[in-house]
Design a protein around this motif. Structure first.
Motif, PDB file in Angstrom:
ATOM      1  N   PHE A  70      -7.243  -8.349 -11.596  1.00 51.47           N
ATOM      2  CA  PHE A  70      -6.265  -8.728 -12.616  1.00 51.47           C
ATOM      3  C   PHE A  70      -6.262  -7.726 -13.767  1.00 51.47           C
ATOM      4  CE2 PHE A  70      -4.436 -11.439 -15.977  1.00 51.47           C
ATOM      5  CZ  PHE A  70      -3.332 -11.928 -15.295  1.00 51.47           C
ATOM      6  N   TRP A  71      -7.460  -7.328 -14.236  1.00 49.33           N
ATOM      7  CA  TRP A  71      -7.538  -6.345 -15.322  1.00 49.33           C
ATOM      8  C   TRP A  71      -6.992  -4.986 -14.880  1.00 49.33           C
ATOM      9  CZ3 TRP A  71      -7.690  -7.110 -20.235  1.00 49.33           C
ATOM     10  CH2 TRP A  71      -8.264  -8.267 -20.738  1.00 49.33           C
ATOM     11  N   ALA A  72      -7.246  -4.614 -13.637  1.00 54.03           N
ATOM     12  CA  ALA A  72      -6.712  -3.338 -13.133  1.00 54.03           C
ATOM     13  C   ALA A  72      -5.186  -3.371 -13.126  1.00 54.03           C
ATOM     14  CB  ALA A  72      -7.243  -3.059 -11.727  1.00 54.03           C
ATOM     15  N   ILE A  73      -4.609  -4.498 -12.751  1.00 51.65           N
ATOM     16  CA  ILE A  73      -3.143  -4.627 -12.745  1.00 51.65           C
ATOM     17  C   ILE A  73      -2.602  -4.568 -14.167  1.00 51.65           C
ATOM     18  CG2 ILE A  73      -1.265  -6.265 -12.305  1.00 51.65           C
ATOM     19  CD1 ILE A  73      -2.874  -7.078  -9.754  1.00 51.65           C
ATOM     20  N   ILE A  74      -3.254  -5.251 -15.085  1.00 54.68           N
ATOM     21  CA  ILE A  74      -2.809  -5.227 -16.489  1.00 54.68           C
ATOM     22  C   ILE A  74      -2.825  -3.794 -17.017  1.00 54.68           C
ATOM     23  CG2 ILE A  74      -3.493  -5.832 -18.847  1.00 54.68           C
ATOM     24  CD1 ILE A  74      -4.370  -8.561 -17.759  1.00 54.68           C
ATOM     25  N   GLN A  75      -3.917  -3.078 -16.791  1.00 56.28           N
ATOM     26  CA  GLN A  75      -4.053  -1.730 -17.340  1.00 56.28           C
ATOM     27  C   GLN A  75      -3.158  -0.717 -16.643  1.00 56.28           C
ATOM     28  OE1 GLN A  75      -8.271  -1.402 -17.011  1.00 56.28           O
ATOM     29  NE2 GLN A  75      -8.640  -2.371 -18.978  1.00 56.28           N
ATOM     30  N   SER A  76      -2.842  -0.943 -15.366  1.00 57.63           N
ATOM     31  CA  SER A  76      -1.987   0.014 -14.665  1.00 57.63           C
ATOM     32  C   SER A  76      -0.505  -0.263 -14.900  1.00 57.63           C
ATOM     33  CB  SER A  76      -2.279  -0.016 -13.162  1.00 57.63           C
ATOM     34  OG  SER A  76      -1.841  -1.233 -12.601  1.00 57.63           O
ATOM     35  N   THR A  77      -0.179  -1.462 -15.318  1.00 59.65           N
ATOM     36  CA  THR A  77       1.218  -1.825 -15.510  1.00 59.65           C
ATOM     37  C   THR A  77       1.737  -1.380 -16.875  1.00 59.65           C
ATOM     38  OG1 THR A  77       0.894  -3.734 -14.077  1.00 59.65           O
ATOM     39  CG2 THR A  77       2.863  -3.730 -15.439  1.00 59.65           C
ATOM     40  N   TYR A  78       0.975  -1.654 -17.912  1.00 57.44           N
ATOM     41  CA  TYR A  78       1.397  -1.322 -19.273  1.00 57.44           C
ATOM     42  C   TYR A  78       0.222  -0.736 -20.034  1.00 57.44           C
ATOM     43  CZ  TYR A  78       5.345  -4.118 -17.991  1.00 57.44           C
ATOM     44  OH  TYR A  78       6.437  -4.603 -17.333  1.00 57.44           O
ATOM     45  N   ILE A 105       2.023 -11.091 -13.651  1.00 56.80           N
ATOM     46  CA  ILE A 105       1.676 -12.232 -12.802  1.00 56.80           C
ATOM     47  C   ILE A 105       2.221 -12.044 -11.397  1.00 56.80           C
ATOM     48  CG2 ILE A 105       2.065 -14.714 -12.474  1.00 56.80           C
ATOM     49  CD1 ILE A 105       1.902 -14.925 -15.581  1.00 56.80           C
ATOM     50  N   ALA A 106       3.434 -11.526 -11.263  1.00 53.14           N
ATOM     51  CA  ALA A 106       4.017 -11.299  -9.938  1.00 53.14           C
ATOM     52  C   ALA A 106       3.206 -10.254  -9.163  1.00 53.14           C
ATOM     53  CB  ALA A 106       5.470 -10.857 -10.068  1.00 53.14           C
ATOM     54  N   LYS A 107       2.810  -9.175  -9.838  1.00 48.39           N
ATOM     55  CA  LYS A 107       1.997  -8.149  -9.172  1.00 48.39           C
ATOM     56  C   LYS A 107       0.651  -8.725  -8.745  1.00 48.39           C
ATOM     57  CE  LYS A 107       3.643  -3.728 -10.910  1.00 48.39           C
ATOM     58  NZ  LYS A 107       3.275  -2.524 -11.665  1.00 48.39           N
ATOM     59  N   TYR A 108       0.042  -9.519  -9.618  1.00 43.35           N
ATOM     60  CA  TYR A 108      -1.250 -10.119  -9.259  1.00 43.35           C
ATOM     61  C   TYR A 108      -1.091 -11.014  -8.030  1.00 43.35           C
ATOM     62  CZ  TYR A 108      -5.352 -13.046  -9.225  1.00 43.35           C
ATOM     63  OH  TYR A 108      -6.469 -13.717  -8.816  1.00 43.35           O
ATOM     64  N   ASN A 109      -0.080 -11.861  -8.022  1.00 42.51           N
ATOM     65  CA  ASN A 109       0.134 -12.753  -6.879  1.00 42.51           C
ATOM     66  C   ASN A 109       0.382 -11.970  -5.590  1.00 42.51           C
ATOM     67  OD1 ASN A 109      -0.262 -15.074  -8.383  1.00 42.51           O
ATOM     68  ND2 ASN A 109       1.903 -15.267  -8.888  1.00 42.51           N
ATOM     69  N   PHE A 110       1.023 -10.825  -5.689  1.00 44.80           N
ATOM     70  CA  PHE A 110       1.259  -9.996  -4.506  1.00 44.80           C
ATOM     71  C   PHE A 110      -0.044  -9.356  -4.035  1.00 44.80           C
ATOM     72  CE2 PHE A 110       1.945  -5.809  -2.649  1.00 44.80           C
ATOM     73  CZ  PHE A 110       2.755  -6.135  -1.570  1.00 44.80           C
ATOM     74  N   TYR A 111      -0.752  -8.707  -4.942  1.00 44.96           N
ATOM     75  CA  TYR A 111      -1.933  -7.936  -4.557  1.00 44.96           C
ATOM     76  C   TYR A 111      -3.136  -8.806  -4.204  1.00 44.96           C
ATOM     77  CZ  TYR A 111       0.093  -3.423  -5.647  1.00 44.96           C
ATOM     78  OH  TYR A 111       0.866  -2.301  -5.634  1.00 44.96           O
ATOM     79  N   VAL A 112      -3.262  -9.998  -4.783  1.00 40.58           N
ATOM     80  CA  VAL A 112      -4.451 -10.811  -4.525  1.00 40.58           C
ATOM     81  C   VAL A 112      -4.521 -11.229  -3.063  1.00 40.58           C
ATOM     82  CG1 VAL A 112      -3.559 -13.126  -5.083  1.00 40.58           C
ATOM     83  CG2 VAL A 112      -5.950 -12.565  -5.538  1.00 40.58           C
ATOM     84  N   TYR A 113      -3.384 -11.456  -2.426  1.00 40.15           N
ATOM     85  CA  TYR A 113      -3.389 -11.809  -1.003  1.00 40.15           C
ATOM     86  C   TYR A 113      -3.971 -10.661  -0.176  1.00 40.15           C
ATOM     87  CZ  TYR A 113      -1.819 -12.453   3.746  1.00 40.15           C
ATOM     88  OH  TYR A 113      -1.791 -12.537   5.119  1.00 40.15           O
ATOM     89  N   HIS A 114      -3.473  -9.453  -0.385  1.00 38.67           N
ATOM     90  CA  HIS A 114      -3.954  -8.288   0.361  1.00 38.67           C
ATOM     91  C   HIS A 114      -5.419  -7.988   0.019  1.00 38.67           C
ATOM     92  CE1 HIS A 114      -0.069  -7.498   2.073  1.00 38.67           C
ATOM     93  NE2 HIS A 114       0.455  -7.622   0.874  1.00 38.67           N
ATOM     94  N   PHE A 115      -5.780  -8.203  -1.225  1.00 38.64           N
ATOM     95  CA  PHE A 115      -7.156  -8.011  -1.662  1.00 38.64           C
ATOM     96  C   PHE A 115      -8.089  -8.941  -0.889  1.00 38.64           C
ATOM     97  CE2 PHE A 115     -10.637  -8.856  -4.701  1.00 38.64           C
ATOM     98  CZ  PHE A 115     -11.043  -7.559  -4.974  1.00 38.64           C
ATOM     99  N   ASP A 116      -7.717 -10.216  -0.781  1.00 41.55           N
ATOM    100  CA  ASP A 116      -8.548 -11.186  -0.065  1.00 41.55           C
ATOM    101  C   ASP A 116      -8.656 -10.850   1.419  1.00 41.55           C
ATOM    102  OD1 ASP A 116      -9.155 -12.600  -2.346  1.00 41.55           O
ATOM    103  OD2 ASP A 116      -7.598 -14.113  -2.039  1.00 41.55           O
ATOM    104  N   VAL A 117      -7.567 -10.383   2.010  1.00 38.83           N
ATOM    105  CA  VAL A 117      -7.605  -9.971   3.419  1.00 38.83           C
ATOM    106  C   VAL A 117      -8.567  -8.801   3.591  1.00 38.83           C
ATOM    107  CG1 VAL A 117      -6.235  -8.913   5.266  1.00 38.83           C
ATOM    108  CG2 VAL A 117      -5.301 -10.838   3.976  1.00 38.83           C
ATOM    109  N   ASP A 118      -8.521  -7.840   2.688  1.00 39.75           N
ATOM    110  CA  ASP A 118      -9.410  -6.680   2.764  1.00 39.75           C
ATOM    111  C   ASP A 118     -10.872  -7.073   2.526  1.00 39.75           C
ATOM    112  OD1 ASP A 118      -7.188  -5.190   3.241  1.00 39.75           O
ATOM    113  OD2 ASP A 118      -7.172  -4.163   1.306  1.00 39.75           O
ATOM    114  N   ILE A 119     -11.123  -7.979   1.588  1.00 41.52           N
ATOM    115  CA  ILE A 119     -12.493  -8.445   1.330  1.00 41.52           C
ATOM    116  C   ILE A 119     -13.027  -9.159   2.566  1.00 41.52           C
ATOM    117  CG2 ILE A 119     -13.870 -10.120   0.003  1.00 41.52           C
ATOM    118  CD1 ILE A 119     -13.312  -7.540  -1.509  1.00 41.52           C
ATOM    119  N   ASP A 120     -12.194  -9.963   3.210  1.00 31.28           N
ATOM    120  CA  ASP A 120     -12.598 -10.657   4.430  1.00 31.28           C
ATOM    121  C   ASP A 120     -12.957  -9.648   5.525  1.00 31.28           C
ATOM    122  OD1 ASP A 120     -13.065 -12.972   5.985  1.00 31.28           O
ATOM    123  OD2 ASP A 120     -11.095 -12.726   6.935  1.00 31.28           O
ATOM    124  N   ALA A 121     -12.132  -8.616   5.687  1.00 34.87           N
ATOM    125  CA  ALA A 121     -12.405  -7.580   6.689  1.00 34.87           C
ATOM    126  C   ALA A 121     -13.698  -6.834   6.349  1.00 34.87           C
ATOM    127  CB  ALA A 121     -11.242  -6.597   6.777  1.00 34.87           C
TER     128      ALA A 121
END
Length: 187
Positions: A70-78, A105-121
């Protein structure tokens, strides 16, 4: 009564931000809902200031890795360099516009799904690489893998063999790229 009117304005500001920054049907639905509610509560466009910077509440995720994301998204967005703490544990204040908040919030909701899939892998790969398996095999007959289990296994194998590549190109496009050499046969 003033508090209720402020709540309605805040809700309409969020809907207006979604009507501006939304995607496809989401955007159209938000525009229709915005018109309906503005007419119902007799609020004009001038009353809604979504481009005005203000201290806005943002709820942070509690899970440590999600919080880092979430912090990475905040800092990379603005270019956000400061925040304020609030009396609530997981809530901070950021000096941003309503539309910027919706985008974060939209970026976080998008990336968190892929993040969780990658963490699971990664977890599957880590367990496999370090041979952290049960001592005894489960009794019973083997079963066929589902397509989803097979895809998870492929990602874990790619991480384990260091042939895993993550491409964070544009939102909405395929995020995971697996690159296996043709001579490697997966069975």
């Amino acid at each position: 009564m003033e508090k209720t009117n402020d709540n309605i304005k805040q809700l309409l500001e969020k809907i207006k931000a979604l009507a501006i920054n939304g995607v496809d049907g989401e955007k159209e639905n938000a525009q229709l809902l915005l018109k309906k509610l503005m007419h119902k509560y007799k609020i004009t466009d001038n009353d809604l200031e979504i481009n005005k910077r203000d201290w806005r509440n943002v709820t942070l995720p509690r899970f440590r890795l999600h919080n880092k994301l979430f912090w990475a998204i905040i800092q990379s967005t603005y270019d956000i360099t400061a925040y304020r703490k609030t009396s609530k544990r997981d809530v901070i204040k950021l000096f941003i516009t309503q539309s910027e908040l919706v985008e974060i919030i939209a970026k976080y909701n998008f990336y968190v799904y892929h993040f969780d899939v990658d963490i699971d892998a990664f977890a599957i790969s880590f367990i496999s690489k370090n041979k952290l398996f049960p001592v005894t095999e489960r009794a019973g007959t083997p079963r066929e893998m589902t397509e989803r289990e097979y895809q998870r296994w492929l990602k874990a194998h790619a991480i384990e063999t260091s042939k895993y590549n993550y491409n964070s190109g544009q939102l909405g496009k395929e995020q995971l790229q697996l690159d296996f050499e043709e001579k490697e046969e997966l069975q």
